[in-house]
Structures are given as structure tokens and as C-alpha cells.
Design an enzyme around this catalytic site. Structure first.
Site, PDB file in Angstrom:
ATOM      1  N   HIS A  80       0.820  -1.224   0.000  1.00  0.00           N
ATOM      2  CA  HIS A  80       0.000   0.000   0.000  1.00  0.00           C
ATOM      3  C   HIS A  80       0.848   1.267   0.000  1.00  0.00           C
ATOM      4  CE1 HIS A  80      -4.100  -1.711   0.690  1.00  0.00           C
ATOM      5  NE2 HIS A  80      -3.358  -2.757   1.001  1.00  0.00           N
ATOM      6  N   ASP A 127       3.664   9.461  -1.005  1.00  0.00           N
ATOM      7  CA  ASP A 127       2.478   8.702  -0.595  1.00  0.00           C
ATOM      8  C   ASP A 127       2.266   7.570  -1.585  1.00  0.00           C
ATOM      9  OD1 ASP A 127       0.202   8.238   0.984  1.00  0.00           O
ATOM     10  OD2 ASP A 127      -0.348  10.362   0.972  1.00  0.00           O
TER      11      ASP A 127
HETATM   12  P1  ADQ Z   1      -2.861   6.292   4.700  1.00  0.00           P
HETATM   13  O1  ADQ Z   1      -1.450   6.761   4.807  1.00  0.00           O
HETATM   14  O2  ADQ Z   1      -3.603   6.170   5.963  1.00  0.00           O
HETATM   15  O3  ADQ Z   1      -2.927   4.880   3.907  1.00  0.00           O
HETATM   16  P2  ADQ Z   1      -4.779   7.790   2.839  1.00  0.00           P
HETATM   17  O4  ADQ Z   1      -4.938   7.007   1.601  1.00  0.00           O
HETATM   18  O5  ADQ Z   1      -4.596   9.246   2.617  1.00  0.00           O
HETATM   19  O6  ADQ Z   1      -3.559   7.346   3.689  1.00  0.00           O
HETATM   20  O7  ADQ Z   1      -6.052   7.656   3.792  1.00  0.00           O
HETATM   21  C1  ADQ Z   1      -6.698   6.477   4.054  1.00  0.00           C
HETATM   22  C2  ADQ Z   1      -8.064   6.743   4.698  1.00  0.00           C
HETATM   23  O8  ADQ Z   1      -7.936   7.403   5.958  1.00  0.00           O
HETATM   24  C3  ADQ Z   1      -8.974   7.623   3.839  1.00  0.00           C
HETATM   25  O9  ADQ Z   1     -10.184   6.946   3.671  1.00  0.00           O
HETATM   26  C4  ADQ Z   1      -9.147   8.904   4.639  1.00  0.00           C
HETATM   27  O10 ADQ Z   1     -10.410   9.467   4.535  1.00  0.00           O
HETATM   28  C5  ADQ Z   1      -8.896   8.449   6.057  1.00  0.00           C
HETATM   29  N1  ADQ Z   1      -8.344   9.577   6.865  1.00  0.00           N
HETATM   30  C6  ADQ Z   1      -7.162  10.178   6.720  1.00  0.00           C
HETATM   31  N2  ADQ Z   1      -7.017  11.168   7.622  1.00  0.00           N
HETATM   32  C7  ADQ Z   1      -8.143  11.198   8.347  1.00  0.00           C
HETATM   33  C8  ADQ Z   1      -8.594  12.020   9.455  1.00  0.00           C
HETATM   34  N3  ADQ Z   1      -7.860  13.015   9.949  1.00  0.00           N
HETATM   35  N4  ADQ Z   1      -9.817  11.764   9.946  1.00  0.00           N
HETATM   36  C9  ADQ Z   1     -10.566  10.775   9.427  1.00  0.00           C
HETATM   37  N5  ADQ Z   1     -10.199   9.976   8.411  1.00  0.00           N
HETATM   38  C10 ADQ Z   1      -8.999  10.180   7.869  1.00  0.00           C
HETATM   39  C11 ADQ Z   1      -2.046   4.013   3.209  1.00  0.00           C
HETATM   40  C12 ADQ Z   1      -1.054   4.663   2.245  1.00  0.00           C
HETATM   41  C13 ADQ Z   1      -1.788   5.476   1.197  1.00  0.00           C
HETATM   42  C14 ADQ Z   1      -2.821   4.620   0.470  1.00  0.00           C
HETATM   43  C15 ADQ Z   1      -3.696   3.865   1.459  1.00  0.00           C
HETATM   44  C16 ADQ Z   1      -4.590   2.844   0.769  1.00  0.00           C
HETATM   45  O11 ADQ Z   1      -0.126   5.488   2.972  1.00  0.00           O
HETATM   46  O12 ADQ Z   1      -0.873   6.026   0.253  1.00  0.00           O
HETATM   47  O13 ADQ Z   1      -3.634   5.433  -0.351  1.00  0.00           O
HETATM   48  O14 ADQ Z   1      -2.901   3.158   2.419  1.00  0.00           O
HETATM   49  O15 ADQ Z   1      -3.841   1.922   0.022  1.00  0.00           O
END
Ligand code: ADQ
Length: 474
Positions: A159, A369
């Protein structure tokens, strides 16, 4: 139809809204054949030393899906999760060698927990199960399963980004990690850039043979491995349902009322140094300096969800952000206007679409990311008649799909980023609509179900014979 077994560090009950799009998507695939989802329970046992061998697997039925979870001892949790996963692999895979802590003890814990997962999972498996392992916590899992005699078809999806070989090779155990990947039948990445990095490593460092000359099938360590990019998407229908439900519409109404005379910008992230939050605030400060028409007009709401707080680097970023937000409000703020509203909290998922929709601009500006799903959620939450604009870092995996219609920025260049934000804030309606429509087409087409299906189809196509049953314990 073969049963699907998903393995990931954490397991979510797919029936709960807060579980999010990935859980919903995986559960769709899991439900189809009455699947199994295996992982850590999130619970840490207050005992000395490694997790006991006779530790119990908790089984919990969630509809058609069995959730199987395991508690870990404090020692294992610290070495496997906080240590190797989040203080070695996470920073290095996000190109931050400066933040990596190569403490020799971590890797033992990482390997021990992966072995424990393999030993506890194996008795739950049926002969024709297809196994899908998720993310950097579990890279050696297939190797450990094979060492115990598993002949299953096993796929792995990363991921987070995969860095170029020059960075990856800084990990003391990089050869072992790369060899571990060859125990899978298919390894999937978020982007073509990550795939290229793997291919370079396979060719140069692992001396693997490129079977078809197209970098899709690699032969090394007595096995053949398929590789491909499968950019993850969101569940558009699930997100639409959230967006039209009461919590989101109420959020939207309140934000519009509160900011009726202002331009709202939004940032939603986990509080993580990879997300470029201080860079984002500095660019916003630059916007106020270079384009003072935004003073008293533009407000940035930054929500940063607490994350991995016991890893040192996370405490540092927290303090830096608080002090930046404080000084910006001190320098620019007025009695009736503050430029930044910074909140260190997780926002309830069911309210997120309302916040996104109320914003004119989203700042999705990570330094690195894997994909970034906030970028896609923001676009999906917009009113097509009056949509907001996505400002997107060129270092997010999402850029490969959204390059043409997002406003691209380099988060390290705060001056250029400030100008790009100004451009986004002033974008005429017709152009906003045009860009939004095209972005939405891509988001609908390459949604999370497409991602799931295409990964599993490719895994099904990986021929077990071709992969080679032999696996030398490494
Ligand atoms: P994350 O680094 O967690 O995931 P991201 O894809 O931006 O990053 O977010 C995942 C989920 O978390 C989204 O559904 C988002 O809405 C939720 N989220 C983020 N911040 C939040 C907050 N402050 N409050 C509530 N919800 C929040 C990892 C990788 C990413 C990749 C995902 C999926 O780092 O690059 O896109 O996995 O593969």
C-alpha cells in the site's frame, strides 16, 4: 470458487462504517466465497518476552466472513510494529533514511511475528484457498508459509511506495526482504513508478531473469513472480451513500453557514511526516504574503488524525505543526478571522464528505504517498455543478491517474505552491467543472472494486506450476 483469505496487520469488521472503503471492498470479495480475514487483534498482552506459542486465535463471525485475530506480547508489538514496520520500513519506503532506526533487535521481532502469523494461519487454511497479504508489516509471510509447506496461491499488495534500489538497499536486510517477495506468486504496487523501482532492483540487485522482457514476470530463487501496478481506488457507491446521509449533509450545511463569506481550504490526513503538513502550512503562509487578497478571506482547516504516537518522529512533527499553526494565527489572525484551524483528531468518516464538499480547495500535498485516497474522496464528494479544486503533490501515487486535471505542486517549493493554490482558488467555474468531470470518470472507472478484481484475476492467472513449488527457507 476458491475461498479468499486476506491477511493484514489490522482486521476491520466490514459491517461498521468507520472501517472505511478498503474494508468494504475486501469484504465484498471475502463475502463472495465465505472468506477469512486474519491479523493482529490490536491488543497488547502485558507479559514478558515473545508472544507465547499457545496464544489463542480469536474467531469472530462477521456475516459471511470469519475474522481471525491474534494478540501480541508487548515485546513483539514493540519490535514488529513500532520497530521494524514503523521505524524502519515506513520511513525508508517513504524515502526518509534520516528517520530510520536500524536497531538490530527489531528485525528479529518482525520475523518472529511473521512466523507466528504463519503458524497460526496455516491450520485455518483449506487446500484451494487463495491468500492475499497486505502491506509492509507482512512482507516475509509467504516465505514463512512456504517454509511450513504451503503450496497456496499467495499474492501481496504494497500500500505504500517502493523506493528506488539505491534507497531500498540502505536497509541492512534488503536482500532478505527482496527474496521474501519471491515467495509470492504476484506482487502488486500502487503505481508504475513503484513497479519500475522493483524491476530495477530485481534486474540489478537480485539478478532476476525478466521472463518475457516486459518486466512483468521475474525468475529468481527458484520461483517465478508476477508483478504489476494496481492503483487502489475508493468505493464510490459507499462514499455517495455517506455523502447523502444526515451526518455529512449536516456537516456541509454548518460549514457553509460558518464560512459563507470565506474561501475554505481543507487538508485531511493522518499526522505523519510523509504527508508534508509543515510544508503545506508554510505554503499557505506564503499564499497570505504573496496574495494578500486572501487575508480575512481564506481559511485552511487542517485535520490531522493521531497516529503511531509512540514512534519518536511522530512527536516531533506534532510539535512542529502546533507551533507553525500558532505562529501563523499570531502573525496574521484578526479578532474575527484566523487563517488556520488545526485539529489533532480523527474526523468521523460519516462526516468527512460534508467537510470536503464545503471546501473550495483541497490540499493533498504529501512528500511521498503510496496513493492517497483523500484526493479521490475529495473529488467524489464535490457538487458537480460547483466543484472544488484538488491541489495535488507530484509525489503522491494518485498523480499518475490525476495528473491532467488536478493542480500539481511540488511540496518542497512553497513559493510555487502558494501560486498554485491561488490559481486553484481563482479557477473559473467552467474549468472547475471540466476538470471535475474528467477526474470523476477515472475515479468511477478505477474504483476499489476494479482494484480488487484486477488483483485477484491476475493472481488467479498466476500458474502454480510456473511459479515453482520449491521454496528454499531463507
Ligand atoms: P494512509 O497513509 O492512511 O494509507 P490515505 O490514503 O490518505 O492514507 O487515507 C486512508 C483513509 O484514511 C482515507 O479513507 C481517509 O479518509 C482516512 N483519513 C485520513 N485522515 C483522516 C482524518 N484526519 N480523519 C478521518 N479519516 C482520515 C495508506 C497509504 C496510502 C494509500 C492507502 C490505501 O499510505 O498512500 O492510499 O494506504 O492503500
Amino acid at each position: 470458487m476458491a475461498r479468499l483469505v486476506c491477511v493484514s496487520n489490522r482486521v476491520a469488521d466490514p459491517r461498521k462504517t468507520e472501517a472505511g472503503g478498503l474494508a468494504v471492498a475486501l469484504s465484498g470479495a471475502l463475502q463472495a466465497g465465505g472468506g477469512l480475514w486474519f491479523g493482529w487483534s490490536g491488543k497488547v498482552l502485558d507479559i514478558e518476552g515473545p508472544t507465547p506459542e499457545d496464544t489463542h486465535v480469536h474467531l469472530h463471525q462477521a456475516g459471511n466472513v470469519t475474522l481471525a485475530t491474534l494478540d501480541l506480547s508487548q515485546w513483539d508489538h514493540d519490535a514488529y510494529y513500532l520497530g521494524y514496520s514503523n521505524a524502519v520500513l515506513w520511513p525508508v519506503f517513504h524515502y526518509r533514511l534520516d528517520l530510520a532506526d536500524f536497531d538490530a533487535g527489531y528485525i528479529e521481532g518482525y520475523r518472529r511475528v511473521n512466523q507466528l502469523f504463519a503458524r497460526k494461519l496455516l491450520p485455518l487454511l483449506r487446500e484451494d484457498d487463495v491468500i492475499w497479504v497486505h502491506d509492509y508489516h507482512l512482507i516475509p509471510l509467504a516465505g514463512e508459509l512456504r517454509a511450513l509447506g504451503s503450496r497456496h496461491r499467495i499474492g501481496f499488495f504494497l500500500h505504500i511506495p517502493l523506493p528506488p534500489p539505491q534507497i531500498f538497499a540502505a536497509i541492512p536486510a534488503h536482500e532478505w526482504l527482496a527474496r521474501s517477495l519471491f515467495a509470492y506468486d504476484l506482487v502488486g504496487f500502487q503505481s508504475e513508478a513503484d513497479l519500475q523501482h522493483f524491476n530495477h532492483y530485481a534486474a540489478i540487485e537480485a539478478h532476476a531473469e525478466d521472463r518475457d522482457g516486459d518486466g512483468r514476470r521475474w525468475r529468481a530463487f527458484g520461483r517465478t513472480l508476477r508483478t504489476a501496478a494496481f492503483p487502489i481506488g475508493i468505493d464510490v457507491e459507499e462514499f455517495d451513500a455517506l455523502a447523502t446521509a444526515h451526518d455529512a449533509t449536516e456537516m456541509y450545511r454548518r460549514m457553509r453557514e460558518e464560512y459563507s463569506r470565506r474561501q475554505l481550504l481543507v487538508g485531511v490526513d493522518r499526522l505523519d511526516y510523509s504527508k508534508g503538513l509543515p510544508h503545506r502550512l508554510r505554503a499557505f503562509r506564503e499564499l497570505l504574503r504573496r496574495h494578500p487578497d486572501n487575508i480575512r478571506r481564506a481559511t485552511l482547516i487542517q485535520i490531522a488524525a493521531p497516529s503511531r504516537e509512540s514512534v519518536d518522529a511522530y512527536g516531533d512533527i506534532l510539535r512542529e505543526l502546533e507551533s507553525l499553526a500558532g505562529s501563523m494565527n499570531g502573525d496574521f489572525g484578526e479578532l474575527d478571522w484566523m487563517p488556520v484551524r488545526y485539529m489533532h483528531r480523527t474526523m468521523a468518516r460519516r462526516r468527512l464528505p460534508g467537510l470536503y464538499r464545503a471546501a473550495r480547495v483541497a490540499l493533498v500535498t504529501p512528500l511521498r504517498d503510496g496513493m492517497n485516497l483523500v484526493a479521490k474522496e475529495f473529488v467524489a464528494a464535490q457538487d458537480p455543478e460547483d466543484p472544488g479544486v484538488l491541489v495535488l503533490s507530484r509525489f503522491a501515487g494518485a498523480v499518475e491517474q490525476m495528473r491532467a486535471d488536478a493542480v500539481l505542486v511540488n511540496p518542497y517549493d512553497s513559493t510555487a505552491m502558494a501560486d498554485a493554490i491561488q490559481f486553484a482558488l481563482q479557477m473559473p467555474l467552467a474549468e472547475r467543472r471540466r476538470r471535475h468531470e474528467r477526474l470523476m470518470d477515472g475515479i468511477r472507472r478505477f474504483d476499489v472494486h476494479w482494484w480488487c478484481r484486477s488483483f485477484l484475476d491476475e493472481l488467479a492467472a498466476a500458474d502454480a506450476e510456473e511459479s515453482g513449488p520449491d521454496w528454499l527457507r531463507l
